[in-house]
Motif scaffolding. Structure first.
Motif, short mmCIF file in Angstrom:
data_model
loop_
_atom_site.label_atom_id
_atom_site.label_comp_id
_atom_site.label_asym_id
_atom_site.label_seq_id
_atom_site.Cartn_x
_atom_site.Cartn_y
_atom_site.Cartn_z
N ASN A 67 3.61 -1.42 3.33
CA ASN A 67 3.41 -0.11 2.71
C ASN A 67 4.73 0.44 2.18
O ASN A 67 5.81 0.02 2.61
CB ASN A 67 2.86 0.87 3.75
CG ASN A 67 1.39 0.65 4.03
OD1 ASN A 67 0.56 0.73 3.15
ND2 ASN A 67 1.08 0.33 5.29
N GLU A 105 -3.91 2.57 11.57
CA GLU A 105 -2.68 1.78 11.46
C GLU A 105 -1.61 2.34 12.43
O GLU A 105 -0.88 1.58 13.07
CB GLU A 105 -2.16 1.82 10.02
CG GLU A 105 -3.02 1.05 9.03
CD GLU A 105 -4.32 1.74 8.63
OE1 GLU A 105 -4.37 2.99 8.74
OE2 GLU A 105 -5.27 1.05 8.22
N PRO A 141 -0.67 -2.79 9.51
CA PRO A 141 -1.12 -2.23 8.24
C PRO A 141 -2.59 -2.56 7.94
O PRO A 141 -3.09 -3.61 8.35
CB PRO A 141 -0.22 -2.96 7.22
CG PRO A 141 0.02 -4.30 7.84
CD PRO A 141 0.09 -4.05 9.33
N PHE A 142 -3.23 -1.67 7.24
CA PHE A 142 -4.58 -1.91 6.71
C PHE A 142 -5.54 -2.50 7.76
O PHE A 142 -6.06 -3.60 7.59
CB PHE A 142 -4.51 -2.83 5.46
CG PHE A 142 -4.10 -2.08 4.20
CD1 PHE A 142 -5.03 -1.36 3.44
CD2 PHE A 142 -2.77 -2.08 3.80
CE1 PHE A 142 -4.64 -0.66 2.30
CE2 PHE A 142 -2.38 -1.38 2.66
CZ PHE A 142 -3.32 -0.68 1.91
N HIS A 149 -6.01 1.72 -5.14
CA HIS A 149 -5.96 1.65 -3.68
C HIS A 149 -7.38 1.45 -3.12
O HIS A 149 -8.31 2.10 -3.59
CB HIS A 149 -5.37 2.95 -3.12
CG HIS A 149 -4.94 2.83 -1.70
ND1 HIS A 149 -5.84 2.74 -0.67
CD2 HIS A 149 -3.71 2.74 -1.14
CE1 HIS A 149 -5.19 2.63 0.47
NE2 HIS A 149 -3.89 2.61 0.21
N GLY A 207 0.83 -1.21 0.00
CA GLY A 207 0.00 0.00 0.00
C GLY A 207 0.86 1.25 0.00
O GLY A 207 2.04 1.22 -0.38
N GLU A 208 0.28 2.33 0.47
CA GLU A 208 0.95 3.64 0.41
C GLU A 208 1.65 3.94 1.74
O GLU A 208 2.87 4.05 1.80
CB GLU A 208 -0.10 4.68 0.08
CG GLU A 208 0.39 6.09 0.01
CD GLU A 208 -0.73 7.03 -0.40
OE1 GLU A 208 -1.55 6.66 -1.26
OE2 GLU A 208 -0.79 8.13 0.16
N GLY A 209 0.87 4.10 2.79
CA GLY A 209 1.44 4.40 4.10
C GLY A 209 0.36 4.25 5.15
O GLY A 209 -0.83 4.27 4.82
N PRO A 210 0.75 4.12 6.41
CA PRO A 210 -0.23 3.95 7.47
C PRO A 210 -1.14 5.16 7.60
O PRO A 210 -0.71 6.30 7.34
CB PRO A 210 0.62 3.81 8.73
CG PRO A 210 2.03 3.60 8.27
CD PRO A 210 2.13 4.16 6.89
N1 URA Z 1 -3.70 2.85 3.47
C1 URA Z 1 -2.48 2.37 3.13
O1 URA Z 1 -1.94 2.64 2.09
N2 URA Z 1 -1.89 1.57 4.01
C2 URA Z 1 -2.42 1.22 5.17
O2 URA Z 1 -1.78 0.47 5.90
C3 URA Z 1 -3.70 1.71 5.48
C4 URA Z 1 -4.32 2.53 4.61
#
Ligand code: URA
Length: 220
Positions: free
Chosen positions: A86, A53, A59-60, A159, A46-49
C-alpha cells in the motif's frame, strides 16, 4: 555480501512495524508492510490498510482483498507469487483518505520495496497509488492503460473497494484485469528479452521517476 531481496523486504517490514514517522501509527494495532514473492514479476499497490488489515498486519485481507484474490485467480495469478502493498502502511483513522504528509512520510518504504522486488509490472489500485506514477491523471480516464516508466510497465486500475460499491466500476476492473495485466506481462517479458526493462541488480536499482518522461506503450 549484498542483502537479498527477501532480507531487504524483511528489514523494511521491521521498520514499518515500529514506524513513528507520522501520527498514523497511533491507535493502530499493526503496521502493514505488504507481502508476497520477494522477486515478484508484478507488484500491486493499494491505498492503505483498513480494519481487517490493521487487525492482522496483512494487506488486502478484508472484502476488497477477497475481490483482489478472485481477480488474481481469474487471470491465473497466485497471491503468494505477486507482491501486494500500500501507499501508506498504517490504517488511517475511520478509513479516511491518507493525507499528503502521511503519504510523503511513507513514500521511502515504497521506493525501497520497488527497488528490492524490482518488478517488471506495477499495478496501481485506486487514486493514491496512481498519483505516484501518473500525477494529475484521472482514474476514470486512464484506468486499464499502461505506460513504460523507468524501465517498468505501470498500469493504473480502479480500487477493488470502489468496485464493490459500484457495479460499473466492477465491470471495468474485471475487464482491465483480463485485458491489461496479461498484455502487460507479455509485453514486459518481450521488452526484458530485448534488454529494455529495468534489469539492474536490486541492490543498485535507483528509483527516480522524474529521470525520464513516461513513454506510452504502443500495445495499449
Ligand atoms: N484497501 C487498501 O487500499 N489496502 C488494503 O490493504 C486493504 C484495503
Amino acid at each position: 555480501m549484498a542483502a537479498t531481496a527477501r532480507e531487504t523486504l524483511d528489514q523494511i517490514a521491521a521498520e514499518v512495524r515500529s514506524c513513528t514517522k507520522c501520527p498514523l501509527y497511533k491507535g493502530t494495532k499493526n503496521g502493514v508492510p505488504g507481502e508476497g514473492g520477494a522477486e515478484a514479476e508484478i507488484l500491486f499497490i493499494g491505498e492503505g490498510p483498513g480494519y481487517h488489515e490493521d487487525r492482522l498486519g496483512r494487506p488486502f485481507v478484508g472484502p476488497a482483498g477477497q475481490l483482489l484474490n478472485k481477480l488474481l485467480a481469474s487471470i491465473g495469478l497466485d497471491r503468494q507469487t505477486v507482491f501486494i502493498t500500500n501507499v501508506v502502511k498504517h490504517r488511517p483513522p475511520e478509513n479516511r483518505d491518507p493525507l499528503p504528509e502521511e503519504i510523503a512520510a511513507c513514500s521511502d518504504y515504497l521506493t525501497r520495496q520497488i527497488a528490492a522486488i524490482n518488478p517488471r509490472v506495477i499495478v496501481t489500485l485506486g487514486r493514491y497509488s496512481m498519483a505516484r506514477f501518473f500525477p494529475g491523471a484521472k482514474i476514470s480516464v486512464i484506468h486499464g492503460q499502461a505506460k513504460l516508466i523507468d524501465g517498468r510497465i505501470v498500469v493504473a486500475m480502479y480500487h477493488p473497494a470502489a468496485a464493490l460499491r459500484t457495479p460499473a466500476v466492477m465491470q471495468a476492473l474485471e475487464q482491465d484485469f483480463q485485458r491489461a495485466i496479461p498484455a502487460a506481462l507479455a509485453e514486459a517479458r518481450h521488452l526484458a528479452a530485448e534488454g529494455k526493462l529495468a534489469t539492474k541488480p536490486a541492490s543498485t536499482e535507483k528509483e527516480d521517476k522524474d529521470s525520464q518522461p513516461p513513454q506510452q506503450l504502443s500495445l495499449f
